[in-house]
Each structure stands twice: as C-alpha cells, then as structure tokens.
Design a protein around this motif. Structure first.
Motif, PDB file in Angstrom:
ATOM      1  N   LEU A 251       0.831  -1.214   0.000  1.00 53.65           N
ATOM      2  CA  LEU A 251       0.000   0.000   0.000  1.00 53.65           C
ATOM      3  C   LEU A 251       0.864   1.263   0.000  1.00 53.65           C
ATOM      4  O   LEU A 251       0.599   2.220  -0.736  1.00 53.65           O
ATOM      5  CB  LEU A 251      -0.926   0.003   1.217  1.00 53.65           C
ATOM      6  CG  LEU A 251      -2.105  -0.972   1.170  1.00 53.65           C
ATOM      7  CD1 LEU A 251      -2.694  -1.179   2.560  1.00 53.65           C
ATOM      8  CD2 LEU A 251      -3.188  -0.467   0.213  1.00 53.65           C
ATOM      9  N   VAL A 252       1.914   1.249   0.802  1.00 52.25           N
ATOM     10  CA  VAL A 252       2.817   2.400   0.865  1.00 52.25           C
ATOM     11  C   VAL A 252       3.551   2.584  -0.454  1.00 52.25           C
ATOM     12  O   VAL A 252       3.722   3.710  -0.940  1.00 52.25           O
ATOM     13  CB  VAL A 252       3.814   2.246   2.035  1.00 52.25           C
ATOM     14  CG1 VAL A 252       4.938   3.268   1.930  1.00 52.25           C
ATOM     15  CG2 VAL A 252       3.095   2.402   3.369  1.00 52.25           C
ATOM     16  N   ALA A 253       3.980   1.464  -1.056  1.00 55.09           N
ATOM     17  CA  ALA A 253       4.664   1.536  -2.349  1.00 55.09           C
ATOM     18  C   ALA A 253       3.746   2.146  -3.411  1.00 55.09           C
ATOM     19  O   ALA A 253       4.186   2.948  -4.245  1.00 55.09           O
ATOM     20  CB  ALA A 253       5.120   0.147  -2.772  1.00 55.09           C
ATOM     21  N   THR A 254       2.479   1.773  -3.374  1.00 57.00           N
ATOM     22  CA  THR A 254       1.499   2.329  -4.317  1.00 57.00           C
ATOM     23  C   THR A 254       1.355   3.832  -4.122  1.00 57.00           C
ATOM     24  O   THR A 254       1.308   4.605  -5.094  1.00 57.00           O
ATOM     25  CB  THR A 254       0.128   1.653  -4.119  1.00 57.00           C
ATOM     26  OG1 THR A 254       0.256   0.251  -4.359  1.00 57.00           O
ATOM     27  CG2 THR A 254      -0.910   2.230  -5.072  1.00 57.00           C
ATOM     28  N   LEU A 255       1.309   4.260  -2.880  1.00 55.40           N
ATOM     29  CA  LEU A 255       1.153   5.679  -2.573  1.00 55.40           C
ATOM     30  C   LEU A 255       2.378   6.487  -2.995  1.00 55.40           C
ATOM     31  O   LEU A 255       2.261   7.606  -3.500  1.00 55.40           O
ATOM     32  CB  LEU A 255       0.887   5.870  -1.077  1.00 55.40           C
ATOM     33  CG  LEU A 255      -0.510   5.479  -0.588  1.00 55.40           C
ATOM     34  CD1 LEU A 255      -0.542   5.374   0.931  1.00 55.40           C
ATOM     35  CD2 LEU A 255      -1.543   6.502  -1.053  1.00 55.40           C
ATOM     36  N   LEU A 256       3.558   5.925  -2.778  1.00 56.52           N
ATOM     37  CA  LEU A 256       4.789   6.642  -3.097  1.00 56.52           C
ATOM     38  C   LEU A 256       4.989   6.834  -4.600  1.00 56.52           C
ATOM     39  O   LEU A 256       5.697   7.750  -5.026  1.00 56.52           O
ATOM     40  CB  LEU A 256       6.003   5.909  -2.500  1.00 56.52           C
ATOM     41  CG  LEU A 256       6.139   6.002  -0.973  1.00 56.52           C
ATOM     42  CD1 LEU A 256       7.245   5.096  -0.470  1.00 56.52           C
ATOM     43  CD2 LEU A 256       6.395   7.452  -0.541  1.00 56.52           C
ATOM     44  N   ASP A 267       5.542  12.284   2.542  1.00 54.18           N
ATOM     45  CA  ASP A 267       6.587  12.282   3.578  1.00 54.18           C
ATOM     46  C   ASP A 267       6.240  11.307   4.699  1.00 54.18           C
ATOM     47  O   ASP A 267       7.106  10.592   5.213  1.00 54.18           O
ATOM     48  CB  ASP A 267       6.758  13.692   4.164  1.00 54.18           C
ATOM     49  CG  ASP A 267       7.411  14.649   3.176  1.00 54.18           C
ATOM     50  OD1 ASP A 267       8.045  14.170   2.214  1.00 54.18           O
ATOM     51  OD2 ASP A 267       7.272  15.876   3.368  1.00 54.18           O
ATOM     52  N   LYS A 268       4.961  11.277   5.061  1.00 56.26           N
ATOM     53  CA  LYS A 268       4.528  10.339   6.101  1.00 56.26           C
ATOM     54  C   LYS A 268       4.679   8.899   5.623  1.00 56.26           C
ATOM     55  O   LYS A 268       5.013   8.005   6.403  1.00 56.26           O
ATOM     56  CB  LYS A 268       3.072  10.625   6.491  1.00 56.26           C
ATOM     57  CG  LYS A 268       2.894  11.886   7.320  1.00 56.26           C
ATOM     58  CD  LYS A 268       1.448  12.032   7.786  1.00 56.26           C
ATOM     59  CE  LYS A 268       1.292  13.222   8.711  1.00 56.26           C
ATOM     60  NZ  LYS A 268      -0.075  13.354   9.248  1.00 56.26           N
ATOM     61  N   CYS A 269       4.423   8.692   4.344  1.00 52.67           N
ATOM     62  CA  CYS A 269       4.578   7.346   3.775  1.00 52.67           C
ATOM     63  C   CYS A 269       6.029   6.890   3.820  1.00 52.67           C
ATOM     64  O   CYS A 269       6.326   5.719   4.073  1.00 52.67           O
ATOM     65  CB  CYS A 269       4.077   7.317   2.330  1.00 52.67           C
ATOM     66  SG  CYS A 269       2.287   7.367   2.172  1.00 52.67           S
ATOM     67  N   LEU A 270       6.943   7.826   3.571  1.00 51.02           N
ATOM     68  CA  LEU A 270       8.376   7.499   3.630  1.00 51.02           C
ATOM     69  C   LEU A 270       8.777   7.092   5.040  1.00 51.02           C
ATOM     70  O   LEU A 270       9.544   6.149   5.236  1.00 51.02           O
ATOM     71  CB  LEU A 270       9.206   8.697   3.166  1.00 51.02           C
ATOM     72  CG  LEU A 270       9.198   8.976   1.655  1.00 51.02           C
ATOM     73  CD1 LEU A 270       9.831  10.324   1.359  1.00 51.02           C
ATOM     74  CD2 LEU A 270       9.918   7.861   0.898  1.00 51.02           C
ATOM     75  N   ASP A 271       8.244   7.813   6.041  1.00 47.27           N
ATOM     76  CA  ASP A 271       8.514   7.450   7.442  1.00 47.27           C
ATOM     77  C   ASP A 271       7.938   6.075   7.761  1.00 47.27           C
ATOM     78  O   ASP A 271       8.585   5.250   8.423  1.00 47.27           O
ATOM     79  CB  ASP A 271       7.903   8.489   8.393  1.00 47.27           C
ATOM     80  CG  ASP A 271       8.595   9.846   8.292  1.00 47.27           C
ATOM     81  OD1 ASP A 271       9.755   9.876   7.844  1.00 47.27           O
ATOM     82  OD2 ASP A 271       7.971  10.860   8.649  1.00 47.27           O
ATOM     83  N   MET A 272       6.725   5.840   7.276  1.00 51.81           N
ATOM     84  CA  MET A 272       6.076   4.560   7.530  1.00 51.81           C
ATOM     85  C   MET A 272       6.822   3.416   6.846  1.00 51.81           C
ATOM     86  O   MET A 272       6.929   2.326   7.387  1.00 51.81           O
ATOM     87  CB  MET A 272       4.623   4.608   7.052  1.00 51.81           C
ATOM     88  CG  MET A 272       3.794   3.498   7.657  1.00 51.81           C
ATOM     89  SD  MET A 272       2.010   3.464   7.245  1.00 51.81           S
ATOM     90  CE  MET A 272       1.698   4.870   6.267  1.00 51.81           C
ATOM     91  N   LYS A 273       7.344   3.683   5.658  1.00 52.81           N
ATOM     92  CA  LYS A 273       8.059   2.660   4.900  1.00 52.81           C
ATOM     93  C   LYS A 273       9.249   2.123   5.689  1.00 52.81           C
ATOM     94  O   LYS A 273       9.476   0.913   5.750  1.00 52.81           O
ATOM     95  CB  LYS A 273       8.540   3.239   3.566  1.00 52.81           C
ATOM     96  CG  LYS A 273       9.294   2.235   2.701  1.00 52.81           C
ATOM     97  CD  LYS A 273       9.778   2.881   1.403  1.00 52.81           C
ATOM     98  CE  LYS A 273      10.585   1.890   0.579  1.00 52.81           C
ATOM     99  NZ  LYS A 273      11.087   2.513  -0.670  1.00 52.81           N
ATOM    100  N   GLY A 274       9.992   3.044   6.326  1.00 47.50           N
ATOM    101  CA  GLY A 274      11.146   2.621   7.127  1.00 47.50           C
ATOM    102  C   GLY A 274      10.733   1.713   8.272  1.00 47.50           C
ATOM    103  O   GLY A 274      11.379   0.685   8.529  1.00 47.50           O
TER     104      GLY A 274
END
Length: 286
Positions: A251-256, A267-274
C-alpha cells in the motif's frame, strides 16, 4: 573622591556627588510593566454544539439532534490513521442523525438521501422492530451515546444494503470513538468495562479494515467522501496495526509512486516505509 566632601561640619554627612544631577526620580527609567495577558477561556464541547431539527424521511416526524459547529472548530494534528482531532470537542460523536420515533439512523451527510426502495427495506428491518425512545436530555453526547447512535446507523445501513464503503466508515468511526473513550477513562474504571470497550474497538477496527480492503477492488472513488489515496493511507496504518506488514508495504509503495499525492502524505509514507521494512526484517529473523 566625593565632590561634596567637607560639608559634614554643616551636618550634611550623607550627601555624595552621585546626587548632584538627580531630579529625585530613579536614575534608571522604570521598565513599563508588561500587561498581564488575559488567559483565553478554555474551549468547552458544549460551546461548540448546537441543537438542530430535521424531518425524518421515513416517518415524516420532526426530530431534533445535536450537531457540531464546524466553523468554530480548530483542527489539531490527526492520529496516525488520520482520525481527525479538534480543540475542545470530539466532532466524530456528532456524525450521525437518529430518528427516535421510527429508529431510522444514518451518517449526517446521508440522512435525507434515501430512495423509495430503500425506505421499504428500512421500514421492514428497522422501523417495525424499533422501540421508540426520547432524544437524550444532555448538553453533549457521551461516548456511549455516540457509539449507540453509530450502531443504529450501521443497522440501518445493513437493512438498506448500503455500499460497503459506508458500512466500513461507520465501523471505523465506532472504533475511533472507543479508542478516544479508552484514552479518557479514569484509572479506577472497572476492568470488566474497560475490557468490553477494548474488545469493541478491536472488533470494529477489524471490520473496517477488512471492509475497506474489499472496497478498493469493488467500488469506485470517492468512498463515502474519501479519495483513493486517503483510504490507502488509512489501510496502510491499519495493516501495520494488525501485523500485516507485507500488505502495508504494498500500500505504501502504491502511494509513493502515485501521481497527485499530497507532499505531506508522501513524507509520512516514507517514514512509515522505514518502520514497515524494519518490522519485516525482524519477522524474518525470528
């Protein structure tokens, strides 16, 4: 030396040259005292709630309900799963209208929009079974009152065969309400009560998660007022909550890689990805 020395014989034994040019006032100007800032009165929920009236589309009775004054709400930072927060009031408590004559209930934005066919279904499954009760005589809705209202809206949504997105949103809001209630419970609350509310929060959060996952592949946006990116972002956080990190990562990859996504959300997605990658790594190492 003291320029006025020698005058002691005249009885002036305490005069010194520091006073020659003095006008009797303080040598250093006094700093103006800062005006005490008046403390703004704390915003209370009752000040943000008004009584409204509407005609029930099922029984045509005039009903009253409490609504939030949206124009006076000050938005605060939302929770990680985008649960909105406001200063002084929990606006989510006021998102449902209930007819206490016939039992029909719905999200405020959907209350008056009900087709003749769905009215028939609601009358059969809700109105014919409902026991009329008066609107609660309170200044503001408690969390328990609000949850009951949302549950009635869910029963109505089930009866009228509402879209899955509508039912999922109601479940999500009930979970949010229970979460907020648990955060404000006094420490000496009966453990049994706390456990029941916790179980309800978990149950409705799971229903919302499973429901919105299906919504992505069965409905077209907007989903009950939310766009695709918002739902995917909420789901990513919910997937992390339930330990479904592989799905959260997708889901995060799709959003990014999505176009037109808000920079702050990215930016929040990048934090969540880590965090997600770290959890996946931990799980593989077990």
């Amino acid at each position: 030396m003291n320029l006025l020395a020698g005058l002691e014989k005249f009885g002036f034994d305490s005069i010194n040259d520091d006073d020659i040019l003095s006008d009797g006032k303080d040598a250093s100007p006094r700093k103006k005292e800062k005006k005490k800032e008046k403390k703004k009165p704390e915003v209370q929920e009752k000040d943000l709630v008004i009584d409204k009236k509407v005609e029930c589309p099922l029984c045509n009775q005039q009903i009253s309900y409490k609504a939030i004054l949206a124009t006076r709400l000050k938005r605060l930072e939302p929770d990680d799963d985008l649960r909105p927060n406001f200063e002084g009031a929990d606006a989510i408590k006021y998102g449902v209208i209930v007819c206490h004559h016939c039992g029909y209930a719905a999200l405020e934005q959907n209350f008056e929009s009900v087709s003749p066919g769905r009215r028939k279904m609601i009358r059969a499954e809700v109105c014919d079974k409902f026991k009329s009760i008066p609107e609660p005589d309170v200044e503001t809705y408690t969390y328990d009152i609000a949850v009951d209202r949302y549950k009635l809206a869910l029963v109505t949504a089930m009866a009228k065969k509402a879209k899955l997105s509508e039912k999922s949103l109601i479940c999500l809001r009930i979970a949010w309400l229970r979460r907020a209630q648990l955060e404000h419970l006094p420490e000496d609350i009966i453990e049994k009560e706390k456990k029941a509310e916790l179980e309800e929060r978990e149950g409705f959060y799971r229903q919302a998660y499973d429901g919105f996952m299906q919504v992505l592949s069965t409905e077209m946006p907007p989903f009950c007022g939310m766009d695709m990116h918002t739902v995917e972002y909420i789901l990513a956080h919910m997937a992390c909550y339930f330990g479904d990190y592989e799905r959260a990562a997708k889901l995060v990859a799709t959003l990014l890689t999505a176009s037109g996504i808000d920079r702050r959300m990215k930016d929040k997605c990048l934090d969540m990805k880590g965090d997600i990658l770290e959890k996946i790594k931990e799980n593989k190492g077990k």
